[in-house]
Design a protein around this motif. Structure first.
Motif, short mmCIF file in Angstrom:
data_model
loop_
_atom_site.label_atom_id
_atom_site.label_comp_id
_atom_site.label_asym_id
_atom_site.label_seq_id
_atom_site.Cartn_x
_atom_site.Cartn_y
_atom_site.Cartn_z
N UNK A 124 -0.41 -0.35 6.42
CA UNK A 124 -1.74 -0.17 7.00
C UNK A 124 -1.75 0.95 8.05
N UNK A 125 -0.62 1.10 8.72
CA UNK A 125 -0.53 2.05 9.83
C UNK A 125 -0.85 3.48 9.42
N UNK A 126 -0.50 3.84 8.20
CA UNK A 126 -0.69 5.22 7.74
C UNK A 126 -1.75 5.32 6.65
N UNK A 127 -2.37 4.18 6.31
CA UNK A 127 -3.30 4.17 5.17
C UNK A 127 -4.57 4.95 5.48
N UNK A 128 -4.92 5.86 4.59
CA UNK A 128 -6.16 6.62 4.71
C UNK A 128 -6.92 6.44 3.40
N UNK A 129 -8.18 6.03 3.52
CA UNK A 129 -9.03 5.95 2.34
C UNK A 129 -9.55 7.35 2.07
N UNK A 174 -16.63 16.25 1.89
CA UNK A 174 -15.50 16.49 2.80
C UNK A 174 -15.90 17.64 3.71
N UNK A 177 -11.82 10.42 1.23
CA UNK A 177 -13.26 10.60 1.31
C UNK A 177 -13.80 10.66 -0.11
N UNK A 221 6.73 6.14 9.76
CA UNK A 221 6.52 5.98 11.20
C UNK A 221 7.07 4.64 11.68
#
Lengths: 311, 311
Positions: free
Chosen positions: A298-303, A309, A305, A222
Protein backbone atom coordinates in the motif's frame (compact mmCIF):
# COMPACT_ATOMS: atom_id res chain seq x y z
CA UNK A 1 13.81 -26.69 -0.34
CA UNK A 2 16.71 -27.33 1.96
CA UNK A 3 18.10 -24.16 3.54
CA UNK A 4 21.41 -23.99 5.42
CA UNK A 5 22.40 -20.93 7.44
CA UNK A 6 25.83 -20.22 8.84
CA UNK A 7 26.62 -17.34 11.15
CA UNK A 8 27.08 -16.38 14.76
CA UNK A 9 24.94 -17.57 17.65
CA UNK A 10 25.91 -15.37 20.51
CA UNK A 11 25.16 -13.27 23.54
CA UNK A 12 24.38 -9.60 23.08
CA UNK A 13 24.06 -6.88 25.69
CA UNK A 14 22.21 -3.91 24.24
CA UNK A 15 21.59 -0.35 25.26
CA UNK A 16 19.15 1.87 23.38
CA UNK A 17 17.49 5.16 24.40
CA UNK A 18 14.58 2.99 25.59
CA UNK A 19 16.41 0.71 27.97
CA UNK A 20 19.14 -1.86 28.29
CA UNK A 21 19.42 -5.62 28.45
CA UNK A 22 21.66 -8.11 30.21
CA UNK A 23 23.14 -10.87 28.04
CA UNK A 24 20.41 -12.03 25.68
CA UNK A 25 20.47 -14.41 22.75
CA UNK A 26 21.76 -12.77 19.59
CA UNK A 27 24.03 -13.32 16.62
CA UNK A 28 23.48 -13.15 12.86
CA UNK A 29 22.46 -16.80 12.46
CA UNK A 30 19.96 -16.54 15.30
CA UNK A 31 18.09 -13.67 13.62
CA UNK A 32 18.44 -15.23 10.16
CA UNK A 33 17.23 -18.60 11.38
CA UNK A 34 14.24 -17.29 13.30
CA UNK A 35 13.23 -15.01 10.43
CA UNK A 36 13.57 -17.71 7.76
CA UNK A 37 11.65 -20.20 9.91
CA UNK A 38 8.43 -18.27 9.20
CA UNK A 39 8.84 -19.23 5.53
CA UNK A 40 10.04 -22.82 5.84
CA UNK A 41 11.19 -25.36 8.38
CA UNK A 42 13.69 -26.71 9.15
CA UNK A 43 16.39 -24.08 8.84
CA UNK A 44 19.65 -26.01 9.13
CA UNK A 45 22.03 -24.09 11.35
CA UNK A 46 25.84 -24.14 11.29
CA UNK A 47 27.32 -22.26 14.25
CA UNK A 48 29.32 -22.58 17.44
CA UNK A 49 28.64 -21.68 21.08
CA UNK A 50 30.37 -22.32 24.40
CA UNK A 51 29.05 -24.38 27.28
CA UNK A 52 27.74 -21.17 28.84
CA UNK A 53 24.97 -21.06 26.24
CA UNK A 54 21.66 -22.03 27.89
CA UNK A 55 20.03 -25.24 26.77
CA UNK A 56 16.74 -23.33 26.93
CA UNK A 57 17.87 -20.99 24.14
CA UNK A 58 18.85 -23.96 21.98
CA UNK A 59 15.44 -25.46 22.62
CA UNK A 60 13.88 -22.14 21.69
CA UNK A 61 15.58 -22.29 18.29
CA UNK A 62 14.52 -25.92 17.85
CA UNK A 63 10.91 -25.05 18.71
CA UNK A 64 10.95 -22.46 15.94
CA UNK A 65 12.10 -25.00 13.39
CA UNK A 66 15.83 -24.33 13.52
CA UNK A 67 17.74 -27.61 13.13
CA UNK A 68 20.68 -27.40 15.54
CA UNK A 69 22.46 -30.58 14.46
CA UNK A 70 25.19 -28.30 13.02
CA UNK A 71 25.45 -26.21 16.19
CA UNK A 72 28.73 -27.09 17.93
CA UNK A 73 28.88 -26.71 21.72
CA UNK A 74 32.46 -26.26 22.90
CA UNK A 75 32.99 -27.54 26.41
CA UNK A 76 35.06 -25.31 28.64
CA UNK A 77 34.75 -22.36 26.25
CA UNK A 78 32.58 -19.27 26.22
CA UNK A 79 30.14 -18.05 23.56
CA UNK A 80 30.79 -15.04 21.33
CA UNK A 81 29.72 -11.87 23.12
CA UNK A 82 28.96 -8.44 21.73
CA UNK A 83 27.85 -5.38 23.62
CA UNK A 84 26.76 -2.12 22.03
CA UNK A 85 25.13 1.19 22.80
CA UNK A 86 22.99 3.10 20.30
CA UNK A 87 22.90 6.86 19.83
CA UNK A 88 19.71 8.73 20.67
CA UNK A 89 18.54 8.75 17.06
CA UNK A 90 19.53 5.05 16.70
CA UNK A 91 21.47 5.89 13.55
CA UNK A 92 24.86 5.02 15.01
CA UNK A 93 26.13 2.66 17.64
CA UNK A 94 29.23 2.24 19.72
CA UNK A 95 30.70 -1.20 20.35
CA UNK A 96 31.34 -1.53 24.07
CA UNK A 97 32.77 -5.04 24.00
CA UNK A 98 33.56 -7.81 21.53
CA UNK A 99 34.72 -11.14 22.94
CA UNK A 100 35.40 -13.65 20.14
CA UNK A 101 35.72 -16.66 22.51
CA UNK A 102 34.61 -19.79 20.59
CA UNK A 103 34.62 -17.88 17.29
CA UNK A 104 38.41 -17.52 17.38
CA UNK A 105 38.98 -21.02 16.00
CA UNK A 106 35.57 -21.89 14.58
CA UNK A 107 35.70 -24.80 12.15
CA UNK A 108 32.27 -25.03 10.43
CA UNK A 109 31.45 -28.73 10.30
CA UNK A 110 28.52 -29.70 8.10
CA UNK A 111 26.48 -32.72 9.20
CA UNK A 112 25.80 -35.20 6.38
CA UNK A 113 22.12 -34.32 6.56
CA UNK A 114 23.00 -30.77 5.41
CA UNK A 115 24.48 -31.97 2.11
CA UNK A 116 21.10 -31.61 0.38
CA UNK A 117 21.50 -27.83 0.76
CA UNK A 118 19.86 -25.98 -2.13
CA UNK A 119 19.78 -22.52 -0.54
CA UNK A 120 22.79 -21.35 1.44
CA UNK A 121 22.83 -18.23 3.60
CA UNK A 122 26.26 -17.03 4.68
CA UNK A 123 25.62 -14.74 7.63
CA UNK A 124 28.23 -12.14 8.59
CA UNK A 125 31.41 -13.97 9.65
CA UNK A 126 35.09 -14.25 8.68
CA UNK A 127 35.10 -14.55 4.87
CA UNK A 128 37.44 -17.57 5.06
CA UNK A 129 34.89 -19.46 7.16
CA UNK A 130 32.05 -18.45 4.85
CA UNK A 131 34.09 -19.85 1.94
CA UNK A 132 34.86 -23.10 3.78
CA UNK A 133 31.14 -23.83 3.99
CA UNK A 134 30.74 -23.47 0.23
CA UNK A 135 33.74 -25.73 -0.32
CA UNK A 136 32.48 -28.38 2.06
CA UNK A 137 29.20 -28.80 0.24
CA UNK A 138 29.58 -31.63 -2.29
CA UNK A 139 27.12 -30.00 -4.70
CA UNK A 140 27.01 -26.27 -5.22
CA UNK A 141 23.71 -24.89 -3.89
CA UNK A 142 21.17 -23.42 -6.31
CA UNK A 143 21.55 -20.03 -4.60
CA UNK A 144 24.17 -18.63 -2.25
CA UNK A 145 23.38 -15.38 -0.43
CA UNK A 146 26.14 -13.65 1.52
CA UNK A 147 25.97 -10.94 4.13
CA UNK A 148 29.11 -9.16 5.32
CA UNK A 149 30.20 -5.88 6.87
CA UNK A 150 32.74 -3.05 6.66
CA UNK A 151 34.96 -4.70 9.32
CA UNK A 152 36.05 -7.39 6.79
CA UNK A 153 36.66 -4.71 4.15
CA UNK A 154 39.03 -3.05 6.61
CA UNK A 155 40.97 -6.11 7.77
CA UNK A 156 40.58 -8.86 5.14
CA UNK A 157 39.66 -7.29 1.81
CA UNK A 158 41.38 -9.88 -0.41
CA UNK A 159 39.84 -12.79 1.47
CA UNK A 160 36.48 -11.04 1.30
CA UNK A 161 36.71 -10.54 -2.46
CA UNK A 162 37.62 -14.20 -2.97
CA UNK A 163 34.45 -15.23 -1.16
CA UNK A 164 32.27 -12.58 -2.80
CA UNK A 165 33.31 -13.97 -6.20
CA UNK A 166 31.69 -17.32 -5.30
CA UNK A 167 28.22 -16.11 -4.29
CA UNK A 168 25.05 -15.24 -6.21
CA UNK A 169 23.62 -12.48 -4.01
CA UNK A 170 25.58 -10.07 -1.84
CA UNK A 171 23.77 -8.10 0.87
CA UNK A 172 25.48 -5.02 2.35
CA UNK A 173 24.49 -1.53 3.45
CA UNK A 174 24.96 1.69 1.48
CA UNK A 175 28.14 2.81 3.22
CA UNK A 176 29.64 -0.65 2.74
CA UNK A 177 28.73 -0.59 -0.96
CA UNK A 178 30.53 2.73 -1.28
CA UNK A 179 33.55 1.43 0.60
CA UNK A 180 33.75 -1.82 -1.36
CA UNK A 181 33.37 -0.12 -4.77
CA UNK A 182 35.26 3.08 -4.04
CA UNK A 183 32.53 5.23 -5.62
CA UNK A 184 29.71 7.29 -4.15
CA UNK A 185 26.90 6.72 -6.64
CA UNK A 186 25.06 3.55 -5.63
CA UNK A 187 24.19 2.83 -9.26
CA UNK A 188 27.87 2.89 -10.21
CA UNK A 189 28.80 1.01 -7.03
CA UNK A 190 26.33 -1.75 -7.92
CA UNK A 191 27.89 -2.22 -11.36
CA UNK A 192 31.38 -2.43 -9.89
CA UNK A 193 30.36 -4.90 -7.17
CA UNK A 194 28.39 -7.12 -9.56
CA UNK A 195 31.58 -7.11 -11.67
CA UNK A 196 33.27 -8.82 -8.70
CA UNK A 197 31.06 -11.89 -9.12
CA UNK A 198 27.58 -11.68 -7.58
CA UNK A 199 24.76 -11.57 -10.13
CA UNK A 200 22.54 -9.78 -7.62
CA UNK A 201 23.30 -7.04 -5.13
CA UNK A 202 21.12 -5.90 -2.27
CA UNK A 203 21.97 -2.52 -0.78
CA UNK A 204 20.31 -2.01 2.59
CA UNK A 205 19.57 1.62 3.49
CA UNK A 206 18.02 1.18 6.93
CA UNK A 207 15.07 3.53 7.43
CA UNK A 208 15.29 4.40 3.71
CA UNK A 209 14.62 0.86 2.50
CA UNK A 210 16.61 -1.45 0.26
CA UNK A 211 17.71 -1.62 -3.37
CA UNK A 212 17.98 -4.83 -5.38
CA UNK A 213 20.23 -4.72 -8.45
CA UNK A 214 20.55 -7.29 -11.25
CA UNK A 215 22.21 -6.53 -14.58
CA UNK A 216 20.68 -3.20 -15.63
CA UNK A 217 17.58 -3.64 -13.49
CA UNK A 218 16.91 -2.03 -10.14
CA UNK A 219 14.11 -2.50 -7.61
CA UNK A 220 13.46 -0.15 -4.70
CA UNK A 221 11.74 -1.52 -1.60
CA UNK A 222 11.01 1.36 0.75
CA UNK A 223 11.08 0.83 4.49
CA UNK A 224 7.82 1.25 6.31
CA UNK A 225 7.89 4.58 8.16
CA UNK A 226 7.63 3.48 11.80
CA UNK A 227 6.28 5.46 14.72
CA UNK A 228 9.05 4.14 16.94
CA UNK A 229 12.13 2.00 16.42
CA UNK A 230 12.94 0.31 19.69
CA UNK A 231 16.13 -1.64 18.92
CA UNK A 232 17.70 -1.95 15.45
CA UNK A 233 19.88 -4.93 16.45
CA UNK A 234 19.48 -7.82 14.03
CA UNK A 235 17.34 -5.93 11.50
CA UNK A 236 19.74 -6.60 8.62
CA UNK A 237 20.03 -10.28 9.54
CA UNK A 238 16.28 -10.57 9.91
CA UNK A 239 15.93 -9.04 6.46
CA UNK A 240 18.40 -11.55 5.01
CA UNK A 241 16.67 -14.47 6.74
CA UNK A 242 13.29 -13.38 5.43
CA UNK A 243 14.76 -12.91 1.94
CA UNK A 244 16.36 -16.34 1.59
CA UNK A 245 13.57 -18.06 3.51
CA UNK A 246 11.03 -16.73 1.04
CA UNK A 247 13.14 -17.79 -1.95
CA UNK A 248 13.75 -21.26 -0.52
CA UNK A 249 10.07 -21.76 0.32
CA UNK A 250 8.95 -20.74 -3.17
CA UNK A 251 12.02 -22.27 -4.89
CA UNK A 252 11.91 -19.49 -7.48
CA UNK A 253 14.96 -17.30 -8.06
CA UNK A 254 13.54 -15.13 -10.85
CA UNK A 255 14.04 -11.37 -10.47
CA UNK A 256 10.28 -10.95 -9.96
CA UNK A 257 10.31 -13.39 -7.06
CA UNK A 258 13.42 -11.78 -5.61
CA UNK A 259 11.46 -8.52 -5.44
CA UNK A 260 8.77 -10.27 -3.42
CA UNK A 261 11.48 -11.78 -1.24
CA UNK A 262 12.92 -8.30 -0.58
CA UNK A 263 9.48 -7.06 0.48
CA UNK A 264 9.02 -10.10 2.74
CA UNK A 265 12.47 -9.54 4.26
CA UNK A 266 11.68 -5.87 4.79
CA UNK A 267 8.44 -6.78 6.53
CA UNK A 268 10.24 -9.22 8.82
CA UNK A 269 12.87 -6.59 9.66
CA UNK A 270 10.14 -4.06 10.47
CA UNK A 271 8.88 -6.43 13.18
CA UNK A 272 12.37 -7.09 14.53
CA UNK A 273 12.99 -3.45 15.50
CA UNK A 274 9.76 -3.18 17.50
CA UNK A 275 11.21 -4.90 20.57
CA UNK A 276 14.55 -5.74 22.15
CA UNK A 277 16.67 -8.43 20.50
CA UNK A 278 14.81 -11.40 19.06
CA UNK A 279 11.71 -10.89 21.22
CA UNK A 280 9.37 -9.80 18.44
CA UNK A 281 10.52 -12.64 16.16
CA UNK A 282 9.46 -15.30 18.61
CA UNK A 283 5.72 -15.03 18.31
CA UNK A 284 4.62 -13.71 14.93
CA UNK A 285 1.56 -15.06 13.18
CA UNK A 286 1.27 -15.57 9.42
CA UNK A 287 -1.67 -13.14 9.54
CA UNK A 288 0.51 -10.43 11.07
CA UNK A 289 3.20 -11.02 8.46
CA UNK A 290 0.77 -10.90 5.56
CA UNK A 291 -0.87 -7.75 6.93
CA UNK A 292 2.57 -6.11 7.21
CA UNK A 293 3.45 -7.12 3.63
CA UNK A 294 0.19 -5.52 2.54
CA UNK A 295 1.24 -2.31 4.29
CA UNK A 296 4.44 -2.33 2.22
CA UNK A 297 2.41 -2.80 -0.95
CA UNK A 298 0.00 0.00 0.00
CA UNK A 299 2.88 2.33 0.81
CA UNK A 300 3.93 2.68 -2.83
CA UNK A 301 0.63 1.89 -4.54
CA UNK A 302 -0.46 4.43 -7.15
CA UNK A 303 -3.72 4.11 -9.03
CA UNK A 304 -2.99 5.11 -12.63
CA UNK A 305 -4.87 8.17 -13.81
CA UNK A 306 -7.72 6.96 -15.96
CA UNK A 307 -8.46 10.05 -18.01
CA UNK A 308 -6.79 13.45 -18.08
CA UNK A 309 -3.11 13.41 -17.17
CA UNK A 310 -0.82 16.26 -18.05
CA UNK A 311 -2.98 18.88 -19.71
CA UNK B 1 -6.88 25.81 -13.53
CA UNK B 2 -5.24 29.09 -12.60
CA UNK B 3 -1.90 28.62 -10.85
CA UNK B 4 -0.02 31.40 -9.05
CA UNK B 5 3.56 30.97 -7.85
CA UNK B 6 5.42 33.27 -5.52
CA UNK B 7 9.10 32.95 -4.68
CA UNK B 8 12.54 34.21 -5.55
CA UNK B 9 13.80 34.92 -9.05
CA UNK B 10 17.50 35.40 -8.64
CA UNK B 11 21.09 34.92 -9.66
CA UNK B 12 22.95 31.85 -8.45
CA UNK B 13 26.66 31.06 -8.67
CA UNK B 14 27.21 27.36 -8.15
CA UNK B 15 30.17 25.13 -7.55
CA UNK B 16 29.88 21.33 -7.59
CA UNK B 17 32.56 18.63 -7.90
CA UNK B 18 31.86 18.75 -11.65
CA UNK B 19 32.44 22.42 -12.31
CA UNK B 20 31.33 25.93 -11.48
CA UNK B 21 29.12 28.58 -12.98
CA UNK B 22 29.14 32.36 -13.13
CA UNK B 23 25.90 34.10 -12.24
CA UNK B 24 23.07 32.09 -13.77
CA UNK B 25 19.31 32.38 -13.43
CA UNK B 26 18.02 30.72 -10.28
CA UNK B 27 15.58 31.18 -7.42
CA UNK B 28 12.75 29.07 -6.07
CA UNK B 29 10.05 30.59 -8.29
CA UNK B 30 12.17 30.11 -11.40
CA UNK B 31 12.48 26.37 -10.81
CA UNK B 32 8.87 26.04 -9.65
CA UNK B 33 7.57 28.01 -12.64
CA UNK B 34 9.59 26.12 -15.25
CA UNK B 35 8.71 22.76 -13.72
CA UNK B 36 4.98 23.53 -13.44
CA UNK B 37 4.90 24.88 -17.00
CA UNK B 38 5.23 21.31 -18.31
CA UNK B 39 1.85 20.55 -16.76
CA UNK B 40 -0.03 23.73 -17.55
CA UNK B 41 0.42 27.23 -18.92
CA UNK B 42 0.42 29.98 -17.93
CA UNK B 43 2.09 29.86 -14.53
CA UNK B 44 1.42 33.25 -12.98
CA UNK B 45 4.58 34.49 -11.31
CA UNK B 46 4.86 36.89 -8.36
CA UNK B 47 8.47 37.91 -7.72
CA UNK B 48 10.92 40.80 -7.77
CA UNK B 49 14.23 41.39 -9.55
CA UNK B 50 16.57 44.35 -10.00
CA UNK B 51 17.38 46.15 -13.23
CA UNK B 52 20.47 43.95 -13.54
CA UNK B 53 18.26 41.00 -14.45
CA UNK B 54 18.60 40.29 -18.20
CA UNK B 55 15.56 40.82 -20.38
CA UNK B 56 16.57 37.61 -22.15
CA UNK B 57 15.99 35.58 -18.97
CA UNK B 58 12.56 37.14 -18.54
CA UNK B 59 11.78 36.26 -22.14
CA UNK B 60 12.99 32.73 -21.47
CA UNK B 61 10.45 32.39 -18.66
CA UNK B 62 7.72 33.87 -20.89
CA UNK B 63 8.58 31.43 -23.69
CA UNK B 64 8.06 28.56 -21.26
CA UNK B 65 4.62 29.78 -20.33
CA UNK B 66 5.49 31.74 -17.20
CA UNK B 67 3.31 34.85 -17.00
CA UNK B 68 5.60 37.63 -15.72
CA UNK B 69 2.94 40.32 -15.23
CA UNK B 70 3.51 39.91 -11.48
CA UNK B 71 7.30 40.15 -11.80
CA UNK B 72 8.42 43.51 -10.44
CA UNK B 73 11.59 45.05 -11.86
CA UNK B 74 13.14 47.52 -9.42
CA UNK B 75 15.09 50.25 -11.18
CA UNK B 76 18.43 51.08 -9.58
CA UNK B 77 18.40 47.94 -7.48
CA UNK B 78 20.11 44.58 -7.75
CA UNK B 79 18.58 41.11 -7.90
CA UNK B 80 18.81 38.59 -5.07
CA UNK B 81 22.08 36.67 -5.31
CA UNK B 82 23.09 33.37 -3.78
CA UNK B 83 26.35 31.55 -4.14
CA UNK B 84 27.07 28.07 -2.84
CA UNK B 85 29.57 25.26 -3.00
CA UNK B 86 28.64 21.58 -2.69
CA UNK B 87 30.62 18.89 -0.88
CA UNK B 88 32.14 16.07 -2.92
CA UNK B 89 29.24 13.73 -2.18
CA UNK B 90 26.74 16.57 -2.88
CA UNK B 91 25.03 15.84 0.43
CA UNK B 92 25.93 19.16 2.00
CA UNK B 93 26.60 22.66 0.79
CA UNK B 94 28.24 25.78 2.07
CA UNK B 95 26.72 29.20 1.40
CA UNK B 96 29.46 31.46 0.06
CA UNK B 97 27.33 34.58 -0.34
CA UNK B 98 23.77 35.76 0.19
CA UNK B 99 22.88 39.25 -1.03
CA UNK B 100 19.22 40.05 -0.34
CA UNK B 101 19.18 43.23 -2.48
CA UNK B 102 15.60 43.68 -3.85
CA UNK B 103 14.27 41.01 -1.52
CA UNK B 104 14.94 43.18 1.52
CA UNK B 105 11.72 45.16 1.07
CA UNK B 106 9.75 42.96 -1.32
CA UNK B 107 6.05 43.85 -1.40
CA UNK B 108 4.25 41.09 -3.36
CA UNK B 109 1.75 42.89 -5.56
CA UNK B 110 -0.83 40.71 -7.25
CA UNK B 111 -2.08 41.86 -10.68
CA UNK B 112 -5.89 41.77 -11.02
CA UNK B 113 -5.54 38.98 -13.56
CA UNK B 114 -4.12 36.75 -10.79
CA UNK B 115 -7.29 36.98 -8.68
CA UNK B 116 -8.73 33.88 -10.36
CA UNK B 117 -6.01 31.87 -8.55
CA UNK B 118 -7.25 28.36 -7.70
CA UNK B 119 -3.86 26.81 -6.96
CA UNK B 120 -1.29 28.81 -5.01
CA UNK B 121 2.33 27.79 -4.59
CA UNK B 122 4.24 29.64 -1.90
CA UNK B 123 7.91 29.09 -2.74
CA UNK B 124 10.52 29.48 -0.01
CA UNK B 125 10.51 33.11 1.18
CA UNK B 126 9.95 35.16 4.35
CA UNK B 127 6.80 33.66 5.94
CA UNK B 128 5.30 37.14 6.34
CA UNK B 129 5.47 37.70 2.59
CA UNK B 130 4.05 34.25 1.88
CA UNK B 131 1.14 35.14 4.17
CA UNK B 132 0.58 38.52 2.51
CA UNK B 133 -0.08 36.76 -0.79
CA UNK B 134 -2.80 34.61 0.77
CA UNK B 135 -4.34 37.69 2.37
CA UNK B 136 -4.30 39.68 -0.87
CA UNK B 137 -6.29 37.08 -2.76
CA UNK B 138 -9.98 38.00 -2.57
CA UNK B 139 -11.04 34.34 -2.67
CA UNK B 140 -9.13 31.65 -0.89
CA UNK B 141 -7.54 29.29 -3.43
CA UNK B 142 -8.73 25.68 -3.65
CA UNK B 143 -5.26 24.50 -2.65
CA UNK B 144 -2.30 26.28 -1.06
CA UNK B 145 1.07 24.51 -1.08
CA UNK B 146 3.93 26.00 0.93
CA UNK B 147 7.63 25.31 0.80
CA UNK B 148 9.97 26.66 3.47
CA UNK B 149 13.33 25.91 5.06
CA UNK B 150 15.18 25.59 8.36
CA UNK B 151 16.41 29.21 8.14
CA UNK B 152 12.89 30.49 8.96
CA UNK B 153 12.57 27.99 11.81
CA UNK B 154 15.75 29.49 13.28
CA UNK B 155 14.91 33.18 12.90
CA UNK B 156 11.12 33.54 12.57
CA UNK B 157 9.44 30.48 14.07
CA UNK B 158 6.27 32.24 15.26
CA UNK B 159 5.74 33.98 11.93
CA UNK B 160 6.38 30.68 10.19
CA UNK B 161 3.82 28.85 12.30
CA UNK B 162 1.23 31.53 11.62
CA UNK B 163 1.66 31.02 7.89
CA UNK B 164 1.84 27.23 8.10
CA UNK B 165 -1.53 27.28 9.85
CA UNK B 166 -3.09 28.80 6.71
CA UNK B 167 -1.91 26.30 4.10
CA UNK B 168 -3.15 22.92 2.89
CA UNK B 169 0.14 21.23 2.01
CA UNK B 170 3.53 21.86 3.60
CA UNK B 171 6.68 20.67 1.83
CA UNK B 172 9.92 20.41 3.83
CA UNK B 173 12.86 18.03 4.10
CA UNK B 174 13.41 15.37 6.76
CA UNK B 175 15.75 17.43 8.94
CA UNK B 176 13.36 20.37 8.80
CA UNK B 177 10.45 18.11 9.79
CA UNK B 178 12.46 16.96 12.80
CA UNK B 179 13.39 20.53 13.72
CA UNK B 180 9.84 21.87 13.33
CA UNK B 181 8.24 19.04 15.32
CA UNK B 182 11.01 18.50 17.86
CA UNK B 183 10.85 14.72 17.42
CA UNK B 184 13.02 12.29 15.48
CA UNK B 185 10.46 9.78 14.18
CA UNK B 186 9.08 11.12 10.89
CA UNK B 187 5.73 9.42 11.55
CA UNK B 188 5.40 11.27 14.86
CA UNK B 189 6.76 14.46 13.30
CA UNK B 190 4.11 14.29 10.58
CA UNK B 191 1.32 14.04 13.15
CA UNK B 192 2.66 17.01 15.09
CA UNK B 193 3.10 19.16 11.98
CA UNK B 194 -0.32 18.30 10.57
CA UNK B 195 -1.62 19.35 13.98
CA UNK B 196 -0.24 22.82 13.19
CA UNK B 197 -2.71 23.24 10.33
CA UNK B 198 -1.73 21.59 7.03
CA UNK B 199 -3.91 18.65 6.03
CA UNK B 200 -1.07 17.21 3.98
CA UNK B 201 2.65 17.03 4.65
CA UNK B 202 5.37 16.21 2.16
CA UNK B 203 8.73 15.23 3.63
CA UNK B 204 11.52 15.35 1.03
CA UNK B 205 14.40 12.96 1.67
CA UNK B 206 16.63 13.79 -1.30
CA UNK B 207 18.19 10.66 -2.77
CA UNK B 208 15.90 8.59 -0.54
CA UNK B 209 12.68 9.90 -2.07
CA UNK B 210 9.69 11.64 -0.52
CA UNK B 211 6.89 10.83 1.90
CA UNK B 212 3.34 12.17 1.61
CA UNK B 213 1.27 12.15 4.80
CA UNK B 214 -2.48 12.77 5.18
CA UNK B 215 -4.42 11.85 8.31
CA UNK B 216 -3.30 8.29 9.08
CA UNK B 217 -2.20 7.58 5.51
CA UNK B 218 1.32 7.60 4.18
CA UNK B 219 2.71 7.28 0.66
CA UNK B 220 6.37 6.65 -0.14
CA UNK B 221 7.73 7.82 -3.49
CA UNK B 222 11.29 6.56 -3.85
CA UNK B 223 13.85 8.60 -5.72
CA UNK B 224 15.22 7.08 -8.89
CA UNK B 225 18.75 5.81 -8.20
CA UNK B 226 20.85 7.96 -10.53
CA UNK B 227 24.22 7.14 -12.01
CA UNK B 228 25.36 10.70 -11.46
CA UNK B 229 23.91 13.78 -9.79
CA UNK B 230 25.45 16.83 -11.40
CA UNK B 231 23.95 19.73 -9.45
CA UNK B 232 21.21 19.38 -6.78
CA UNK B 233 20.33 23.10 -6.86
CA UNK B 234 16.61 23.63 -7.35
CA UNK B 235 15.64 19.96 -7.02
CA UNK B 236 13.22 20.62 -4.16
CA UNK B 237 11.64 23.58 -5.97
CA UNK B 238 11.39 21.58 -9.19
CA UNK B 239 9.65 18.85 -7.20
CA UNK B 240 7.20 21.37 -5.73
CA UNK B 241 6.54 22.92 -9.14
CA UNK B 242 5.86 19.54 -10.69
CA UNK B 243 3.62 18.61 -7.76
CA UNK B 244 1.35 21.65 -7.87
CA UNK B 245 1.48 21.87 -11.67
CA UNK B 246 0.16 18.33 -11.92
CA UNK B 247 -2.61 19.01 -9.39
CA UNK B 248 -3.62 22.25 -11.10
CA UNK B 249 -3.64 20.64 -14.55
CA UNK B 250 -5.80 17.72 -13.40
CA UNK B 251 -7.80 19.85 -10.90
CA UNK B 252 -8.07 16.86 -8.58
CA UNK B 253 -6.83 17.10 -4.99
CA UNK B 254 -7.78 13.60 -3.88
CA UNK B 255 -5.08 11.67 -2.00
CA UNK B 256 -4.77 9.27 -4.95
CA UNK B 257 -4.07 12.14 -7.32
CA UNK B 258 -1.63 13.70 -4.87
CA UNK B 259 0.35 10.45 -5.02
CA UNK B 260 0.55 10.78 -8.80
CA UNK B 261 1.56 14.43 -8.37
CA UNK B 262 4.37 13.37 -6.02
CA UNK B 263 5.66 10.89 -8.62
CA UNK B 264 5.45 13.55 -11.32
CA UNK B 265 7.30 16.04 -9.11
CA UNK B 266 9.95 13.42 -8.33
CA UNK B 267 10.40 12.74 -12.04
CA UNK B 268 10.81 16.46 -12.76
CA UNK B 269 13.37 16.77 -9.95
CA UNK B 270 15.32 13.81 -11.32
CA UNK B 271 15.80 15.74 -14.56
CA UNK B 272 16.78 18.95 -12.77
CA UNK B 273 19.86 17.42 -11.12
CA UNK B 274 21.26 16.11 -14.40
CA UNK B 275 22.70 19.48 -15.45
CA UNK B 276 23.71 22.83 -13.94
CA UNK B 277 20.96 25.14 -12.73
CA UNK B 278 17.79 25.26 -14.83
CA UNK B 279 19.47 23.95 -17.98
CA UNK B 280 17.77 20.54 -18.07
CA UNK B 281 14.35 22.09 -17.38
CA UNK B 282 14.48 24.23 -20.49
CA UNK B 283 14.05 21.57 -23.14
CA UNK B 284 12.16 18.55 -21.86
CA UNK B 285 9.67 16.71 -24.03
CA UNK B 286 6.42 15.17 -22.78
CA UNK B 287 7.76 11.83 -24.05
CA UNK B 288 10.85 12.12 -21.85
CA UNK B 289 8.72 13.04 -18.85
CA UNK B 290 6.33 10.15 -19.36
CA UNK B 291 9.21 7.71 -19.85
CA UNK B 292 10.78 8.92 -16.60
CA UNK B 293 7.47 8.55 -14.74
CA UNK B 294 7.30 4.99 -16.07
CA UNK B 295 10.79 4.36 -14.63
CA UNK B 296 9.47 5.46 -11.23
CA UNK B 297 6.53 3.09 -11.57
CA UNK B 298 8.79 0.20 -12.63
CA UNK B 299 11.16 0.88 -9.74
CA UNK B 300 8.65 -0.30 -7.12
CA UNK B 301 6.52 -2.61 -9.25
CA UNK B 302 5.97 -6.08 -7.79
CA UNK B 303 4.01 -8.75 -9.59
CA UNK B 304 1.91 -10.53 -6.95
CA UNK B 305 2.74 -14.20 -6.50
CA UNK B 306 0.03 -16.17 -8.27
CA UNK B 307 0.36 -19.52 -6.58
CA UNK B 308 2.58 -20.67 -3.72
CA UNK B 309 3.59 -17.95 -1.31
CA UNK B 310 4.91 -18.74 2.12
CA UNK B 311 5.06 -22.51 2.37
Amino acid sequence: MSLVVIGTVAFDALETPFGKTDKIIGGAATYIGLSASYSLKPVKLVAVVGDDFPQSDILLLEEHGVDTEGLQIKQGEKSFFWSGKYSNDLNSRETLATELNVLADFDPILPDSYQDCKYLMLGNLTPQIQRLVIQRLVNRPKLIVMDTMNFWMDVALDELKTTIEMVDVLSINDEEARQLSGVHSLVKAAKIIMGMGPKYLIIKKGEHGALLFHKNKVFYAPALPLEEVFDPTGAGDTFAGGFIGYLAATDDISFDNMKRAVIHGSAMASFCVEKFGTERLLNLSQEEIEAREQQFADLVAVVPATAVQNA
